[in-house]
Design an enzyme around this catalytic site. Structure first.
Site, short mmCIF file in Angstrom:
data_model
loop_
_atom_site.label_atom_id
_atom_site.label_comp_id
_atom_site.label_asym_id
_atom_site.label_seq_id
_atom_site.Cartn_x
_atom_site.Cartn_y
_atom_site.Cartn_z
CB SER A 1 -0.95 -0.04 1.20
OG SER A 1 -1.91 0.99 1.14
CG ASP B 1 -6.37 -2.92 -4.47
OD1 ASP B 1 -7.15 -1.94 -4.41
OD2 ASP B 1 -5.20 -2.87 -4.05
CG HIS C 1 -5.48 -2.08 -0.64
ND1 HIS C 1 -4.59 -1.82 -1.66
CD2 HIS C 1 -5.06 -1.34 0.41
CE1 HIS C 1 -3.68 -0.95 -1.25
NE2 HIS C 1 -3.93 -0.66 0.01
#
Length: 822
Positions: A344, A610, A663
């Site tokens: 991320s 995602d 994610h």
């Protein structure tokens, strides 16, 4: 939470020593994969979904509430039924992106219930009483059950368990997919794979725990407890919201701490393995790496204070220096280059560090430092070109996460955590600006078209467009019209920042500044990016590292927010009732009544991605921008590999599964974990592209728009003034198509601009600057000539797809050869 539990004390003798046969400290939560042993005499592998006995404050928080895996005191009868129901709710809800929103709603309902049953009468503070009064007004007790049940049943992949008098469900069995094989680490070990490259992990935003080292009187009892990442956070937020906000906020201008407050990132593997109870983040990957021989001696979690702007990470915490020293120490001790794994926002942090480490304004090290120390960079779910939700969060405190609850429950959540309070939090965490959309209209579109719009219909136009980030409904429900594009939202944020500074003396207004340059840069500017552009891969090329391999691993096929239908929000923004000045009003709110499923849900237009980051941000730079043949953004030809993972729905609804594309949950995806293990053990050269999405078509559209943007600037006036980052492309002097360079200042003039005492060293540096500018211009000529021709045919695309096969795994290319080639 630091005191010994009664059952643990009972296992110790009078002298305090453990009795014979007693266990040591509780085991860490088990997250391995469940496989019945082929040999009945062998011990059965532990369940992937099983949550172990807690070992620290966060996990003890969970055990106090009977979460599965805790070994709390046994309960009988009705108490056991309640525990079973809560366990099923936890298994269904724990993984969901809306868990935080649902938690707020349930907490608010608990306050109402307690007030009606004289449970909270001992907490008669003005704050609690005001919350009770507000909730009683907005949510009468007679409608609680119906509203909550209806809302929860509407949520995706959720089945409402029996709560009010229904029979207790059976204990959840491990999901069938967990029994399909050993965890990846055991499989890799059976293949004789073992630790080779030391691994440095960089967590994403909000996944690192934050501890209090100094605070105000209202939080003195939380010394060295986590104000982010455990139930201590929830407790303080609900009991004294303003106190929690006061401690969590940093300056929106420079990231400095409020006076008398010191919140710092936790350290070690526990800083990011789990959050709030047993919700795993990095735990699965760490455990699988340990199967191959990794330990603290060759594996490190680079936890950081994710609230801070990146320059403050070094200025306040020396984070980048510590990251550098850990990498250099691993290289010296083990004799192997390092494998970086960033998830991320951790991917963006690493891209920033690559610029910092060799910059004269940063680490001041060799331009070949990355080449000398790094073997692989693995970006997992990296928002390389930003996200839509960061822009709307900063502008109006809204995102898809807060649209799951509508009607009275939605109003209930907004009364506890209003849009203006959410926006205040976003602006109090300057790091969120590094997630703003990068590249302007070339990447994110204009009012008429966006590169990632759905394929055109029969009339040659897509049914919907994401080009306008904010859209508004037309009268009589006849459609939606563009309101603000991504570039216009960026300009609106800049105006908000300036306005907030004009009223900085107003304590109710959060002062902030726009700290980063998110615009598309011209080729001539790439080799001298300013520090504000280090977060922007379209403004900063990769460092000199011809033997480096970049791996982009991300999930696809998840509905992801991309654009929004909004309504004016000034009146709703004042819902807190705290007299906010006009400058602090929320301009828009998501229109939760706008629906055209499946592409438009509760006012949010959905695209592929995602679940958090759109596909264009996840994949464009990896597929095109950084490919070895592109000397613009990847000058030394570092190898780039893309691995996309299409998620599978777990057989047990509500569980996180082992093949998720979400994610966060992708960190538990067994295929992704196996790929990381393959890279870390030195077999990464065997990995090839795995593409299952429509990223090729999207990348074609982005290429065309970038080429047009470059052509406009090269054909325009020889020089023009720069504009703000959110505005049109900066008009800089670049070479024309014929290749004649624009006039450049000589080294004497550049040296003179530095100051009166320049000397030979400054003149030499100035000459090098001029040389670099001329090289950049020659590079730009090549790019312009390529852009002027037709786009790649299918054969050309295959060449791009298999560029990693054409390039040797190890190239002996010097920096001077690259410069000569340019």
């Amino acid at each position: 939470g630091r005191h010994r539990r009664p059952e643990e004390s009972a296992m110790r003798g009078a002298d305090g020593h453990k009795r014979q046969g007693s266990q040591d400290a509780p085991r860490k939560p088990d997250v391995s994969f469940n496989l019945p042993s082929p040999d009945p005499g062998m011990r059965r592998s532990r369940s992937y979904e099983h949550v172990r006995e807690p070992t620290n404050e966060r996990e003890r928080d969970a055990s106090q509430f009977g979460i599965p895996g805790s070994q709390s005191m046994p309960m009988l009868g009705a108490e056991q039924g309640i525990a079973d129901r809560f366990r099923l709710i936890h298994n269904h809800v724990a993984k969901k992106r809306y868990a935080f929103v649902v938690g707020i709603a349930l907490g608010a309902l608990a306050v109402l219930y307690g007030s009606n049953h004289e449970v909270v009468n001992t907490y008669t503070s003005p704050l609690v009483q005001s919350i009770v009064d507000e909730l009683s007004t907005r949510m009468p007790m007679s409608s609680l059950r119906v509203q909550l049940t209806e809302q929860l049943q509407q949520m995706p992949e959720f089945r409402m368990p029996g709560l009010w008098g229904a029979s207790a469900p059976q204990d959840d069995a491990p999901p069938p997919e967990a029994a399909s094989g050993h965890r990846p680490g055991l499989i890799a070990a059976a293949r004789n794979m073992s630790a080779l490259h030391p691994v440095v992990m960089i967590p994403g935003i909000v996944s690192t725990g934050l501890e209090m080292w100094a605070g105000r009187d209202c939080a003195k009892s939380y010394f060295r407890q986590r104000l982010w990442g455990t139930l201590s956070m929830v407790k303080l937020f609900l009991m004294d919201r303003e106190c929690w906000m006061e401690h969590m906020e940093v300056s929106g201008v420079d990231g400095s701490d409020p006076p008398g407050i010191k919140i710092r990132a936790a350290s070690g593997f526990e800083s990011a393995d789990y959050v709030i109870g047993g919700y795993w983040v990095w735990a699965l990957l760490i455990e699988n790496l340990a199967d191959l021989g990794y330990s603290p001696s060759n594996m490190w979690v680079g936890a950081y204070d994710w609230r801070l702007p990146y320059d403050a990470l070094e200025r306040r915490d020396s984070y980048f220096s510590r990251l550098r020293y850990h990498i250099e120490m691993f290289k010296q001790v083990h004799g192997q280059k390092i494998c970086i794994v960033g998830h991320s926002m951790g991917a963006n942090v690493w891209l920033y560090f690559q610029q910092w480490v060799s910059s004269p304004h940063g680490g001041r090290l060799s331009s070949a430092w990355v080449h000398d120390h790094i073997a692989h960079v693995v970006l997992i779910g990296g928002p390389v070109l930003g996200t839509s939700k960061a822009a709307t969060g900063l502008l109006m405190g809204e995102s898809r996460d807060f649209t799951y609850l509508t009607g009275k429950l939605g109003a209930l959540v907004d009364s506890v955590l209003s849009p203006r309070l959410r926006r205040r939090m976003m602006r109090a965490f300057p790091s969120t600006q590094t997630l703003l959309p990068m590249g302007g209209s070339a990447v994110w579109g204009d009012a008429d078209f966006a590169p990632d719009d759905p394929p055109a219909g029969a009339d040659g136009r897509p049914d919907v467009t994401f080009g306008a980030l904010l859209q508004q409904s037309l009268p009589n429900g006849t459609g939606h019209a563009p309101l603000l594009t991504t570039e216009e939202v960026t300009r609106a944020l800049e105006a908000d920042a300036k306005a907030s500074q004009r009223v900085a003396n107003d304590a109710k207004t959060k002062t902030f500044s726009m700290l980063y340059d998110t615009s598309l840069k011209e080729p001539g500017d790439l080799f001298h990016p300013g520090e504000r552009a280090w977060v922007n891969p379209l403004a900063t090329p990769l460092p000199f590292a011809p033997n480096l391999t970049m791996h982009c691993l991300y999930g696809v096929g998840m509905p992801t927010e991309r654009a929004y239908v909004v309504v004016p929000g000034a009146s709703a923004a004042a819902g807190d009732g705290d007299g906010a000045p006009a400058v602090d009003e929320v301009p828009f709110l998501i229109d939760r009544t706008a629906n055209d499923r499946p592409s438009l849900v509760n006012g949010v237009r959905l695209t592929d991605g995602d679940g958090t980051v759109p596909l264009v941000s996840l994949g464009y730079m990896c597929l095109r921008g950084w490919r070895a043949r592109s000397r613009l953004y990847n000058p030394s030809g570092s190898r780039v590999v893309i691995r996309e993972y299409e998620g599978e729905v777990p057989s047990t609804p509500g569980t996180r599964g082992t093949k998720s594309a979400d994610h966060v949950d992708i960190l538990g995806n067994v295929d992704m974990i196996m790929d990381v293990l393959t890279i870390a053990t030195g077999a990464g050269h065997d990995l090839r592209d795995q593409i299952v999405s429509d990223i090729h078509r999207i990348a074609d559209n982005v290429d065309e728009r970038i080429a047009r943007a470059f052509a406009r600037t090269s054909d325009g006036p020889a020089a023009a003034a720069k504009v703000d980052s959110g505005g049109p492309l900066a008009m800089q002097r670049v070479p024309n198509e014929a290749g004649s360079p624009g006039q450049q200042p000589g080294p004497e003039a550049v040296a003179a601009s530095i100051g009166p005492d320049t000397g030979d060293a400054h003149k030499k540096a100035a000459q090098e600057d001029v040389d670099d500018q001329q090289l950049a211009q020659k590079d730009a000529v090549l790019e312009h000539r390529e852009a002027a021709g037709s786009h790649k045919d299918e054969a050309g695309r295959q060449e791009v797809d298999h560029q990693d096969e054409e390039a040797a795994p190890t190239r002996n290319v010097t920096h001077q050869q690259v410069r000569d080639e340019l």
